[in-house]
Design an enzyme around this catalytic site. Structure first.
Site, PDB file in Angstrom:
ATOM      1  N   CYS A 145      -2.987   4.244   7.107  1.00 21.16           N
ATOM      2  CA  CYS A 145      -4.418   4.241   7.055  1.00 21.16           C
ATOM      3  C   CYS A 145      -4.889   4.306   8.380  1.00 21.16           C
ATOM      4  O   CYS A 145      -4.013   4.213   9.310  1.00 21.16           O
ATOM      5  CB  CYS A 145      -4.708   2.857   6.569  1.00 21.16           C
ATOM      6  SG  CYS A 145      -4.366   1.441   7.311  1.00 21.16           S
TER       7      CYS A 145
ATOM      8  N   ASP B  65       2.207   2.560   2.654  1.00 21.82           N
ATOM      9  CA  ASP B  65       2.287   3.119   3.864  1.00 21.82           C
ATOM     10  C   ASP B  65       3.656   3.149   4.420  1.00 21.82           C
ATOM     11  O   ASP B  65       4.370   1.907   4.484  1.00 21.82           O
ATOM     12  CB  ASP B  65       1.286   2.780   4.664  1.00 21.82           C
ATOM     13  CG  ASP B  65      -0.088   3.290   4.309  1.00 21.82           C
ATOM     14  OD1 ASP B  65      -0.358   3.886   3.252  1.00 21.82           O
ATOM     15  OD2 ASP B  65      -1.213   2.761   4.883  1.00 21.82           O
TER      16      ASP B  65
ATOM     17  N   CYS C 145       0.998  -1.410  -0.086  1.00 20.51           N
ATOM     18  CA  CYS C 145      -0.125  -0.079   0.029  1.00 20.51           C
ATOM     19  C   CYS C 145       0.745   1.225   0.087  1.00 20.51           C
ATOM     20  O   CYS C 145       0.297   2.227  -0.127  1.00 20.51           O
ATOM     21  CB  CYS C 145      -0.942  -0.089   1.204  1.00 20.51           C
ATOM     22  SG  CYS C 145       0.023   0.020   2.827  1.00 20.51           S
TER      23      CYS C 145
ATOM     24  N   CYS D 204      -1.964  -4.213   8.498  1.00 25.71           N
ATOM     25  CA  CYS D 204      -1.532  -3.073   8.909  1.00 25.71           C
ATOM     26  C   CYS D 204      -0.783  -2.814  10.302  1.00 25.71           C
ATOM     27  O   CYS D 204      -0.007  -2.054  10.507  1.00 25.71           O
ATOM     28  CB  CYS D 204      -2.564  -1.926   8.949  1.00 25.71           C
ATOM     29  SG  CYS D 204      -3.567  -2.020   7.178  1.00 25.71           S
TER      30      CYS D 204
HETATM   31 FE1  FES Z   1      -1.101   0.312   4.293  1.00 20.65          FE
HETATM   32 FE2  FES Z   1      -2.996  -0.193   6.322  1.00 20.65          FE
HETATM   33  S1  FES Z   1      -3.417  -0.007   4.309  1.00 20.65           S
HETATM   34  S2  FES Z   1      -1.047   0.042   6.465  1.00 20.65           S
END
Ligand code: FES
Length: 131
Positions: free
Chosen positions: A63, A35, A33, A107
């Site tokens: 998120c 992140d 993702c 996550c």
């Molecule tokens: Fe990337 Fe939650 S969607 S850490």
């Protein structure tokens, strides 16, 4: 749907920020993702002379679940010994958050990994200093 605990941790995090000159810094990214999360720690000693997490902060570009997991992880280990903090798992973090939606379980991995990396970073630096 997120649990009440997740929403509470996400909307009112106490440990967001940076520590200048941290004793340990851990960074992890989620390639899927995109992140990213950083965890900063300051290490002190308890009365028995054990090394403890005196202060801890996080910065998370992610998120809701990632931010809530960061807050929960930092709250769980603040004041704890480094050895106890190393035992924190993503499963424990998810449990303390009263569960996460299945597609958000990954996550919670970020926070535990970033914490472990920060402790490893501290231990590496300490070893280097001791020669
Ligand atoms: Fe990337 Fe939650 S969607 S850490």
């Amino acid at each position: 749907m997120y649990s009440k605990k997740v929403i509470e941790m996400f909307t009112n995090p106490k440990n967001v920020g940076e520590i200048r000159d941290p004793d340990g810094l851990g960074k992890v990214g989620n390639p899927v993702c995109g992140d990213v999360m950083w965890i900063y720690i300051k290490v002190g000693k308890d009365k028995q002379g054990n090394e403890i997490i005196k202060d801890i902060k996080f910065k998370t570009m992610g998120c809701i679940a990632a931010i809530a997991s960061s807050e929960m992880t930092t709250e769980l280990v603040k004041g704890k010994t480094l050895d106890r903090a190393m035992e924190i798992t993503n499963a424990r973090v998810a449990r303390e958050l009263k569960g996460l939606p299945k597609e958000k379980i990954h996550c919670s991995n970020l926070a535990a990994d970033a914490l472990h990396n920060a402790i490893k970073d501290y231990r590496r630096k300490k070893k280097r200093k001791q020669g």
